[in-house]
Design an enzyme around this catalytic site. Sequence first.
Site, short mmCIF file in Angstrom:
data_model
loop_
_atom_site.label_atom_id
_atom_site.label_comp_id
_atom_site.label_asym_id
_atom_site.label_seq_id
_atom_site.Cartn_x
_atom_site.Cartn_y
_atom_site.Cartn_z
N ARG A 98 2.17 22.06 -2.02
CA ARG A 98 2.87 23.14 -1.13
C ARG A 98 4.09 22.72 -0.54
O ARG A 98 5.07 23.32 -0.20
CB ARG A 98 1.97 23.68 -0.20
CG ARG A 98 2.55 25.02 0.49
CD ARG A 98 1.55 25.59 1.28
NE ARG A 98 2.12 26.99 1.86
CZ ARG A 98 2.31 27.29 3.25
NH1 ARG A 98 2.16 26.66 3.91
NH2 ARG A 98 2.62 28.36 3.49
N ILE A 125 7.41 31.77 2.24
CA ILE A 125 6.22 31.19 1.33
C ILE A 125 5.02 31.70 1.85
O ILE A 125 4.78 31.77 3.20
CB ILE A 125 6.37 29.82 1.45
CG1 ILE A 125 5.25 29.31 0.27
CG2 ILE A 125 6.06 29.22 2.53
CD1 ILE A 125 5.34 28.04 0.13
N SER A 126 4.21 32.57 1.48
CA SER A 126 3.03 33.09 1.89
C SER A 126 2.09 32.05 2.54
O SER A 126 2.05 31.05 2.19
CB SER A 126 2.31 34.08 0.73
OG SER A 126 2.98 35.06 0.50
N GLN A 127 1.17 32.58 3.51
CA GLN A 127 -0.09 31.97 4.01
C GLN A 127 -0.91 31.34 2.84
O GLN A 127 -1.12 32.23 2.02
CB GLN A 127 -0.59 33.12 5.04
CG GLN A 127 -1.89 32.31 5.65
CD GLN A 127 -2.62 33.34 6.25
OE1 GLN A 127 -2.54 34.62 5.81
NE2 GLN A 127 -3.62 33.06 7.06
#
Length: 217
Positions: free
Chosen positions: A40, A66-68
């Site tokens: 990530r 950027i998503s959880q």
Amino acid sequence: MKNLQHMLNDIDMEVYLTRHFINKKVLDDRVMAAMKKVPRQAFLPADLRYCAYENSPVPIGSGQTISQPYMVALMSDLLSTKPSDVILEIGTGSGYQSAILSQLVQQVYSMEIIENLVTTASRRLDELGYNNIDIRQGDGYFGWPEHAPYDGIIVTAAAPHIPQPLIDQLAEGARLIIPVGLPYSYQELMVVEKKAHAEIETRKILGVSFVPLTGRH
């Protein structure tokens, strides 16, 4: 500073806490393996990589995030993919969700409306060796009909309603995973499944908060 194992543990805890909403106690092993494999930190701006494994969204510029990690894992799980599937993603962003999906399916087509994100995500994914992802700039509301029907569609921004073009581009038996709601208001993550004879079944999963889907709609 959290590491990868902390992130995976946080995802497991979120699944446990939301189990009554998502109707499962664990996520698919293939999804969790992809979450473990894809770095990530490589998808974040250099000055924010220290929070790569926090279970929270992170800004990536251009008003996007950027998503959880939990949400990336959950949405990937809800797609219920097979290795032979061809998937459409709406909202490439950093390319992180694309990379996760690339570990689960044969081909990912991804659309992004913001030009500089298309450029940076494409370069990043190429450098990292993800070679089963095609990205193009465009208004994702209308999908990418050239490669339809898709074995699944995932939308990483909240739409005010479920776009009909995306439903039209689903294969029979396929799912559309999409957050629906107004910007900066209450939104719900929804599963839309196309049954036989184009019958549509929708299911609300849980409340979420996503950046809005932008475009002519």
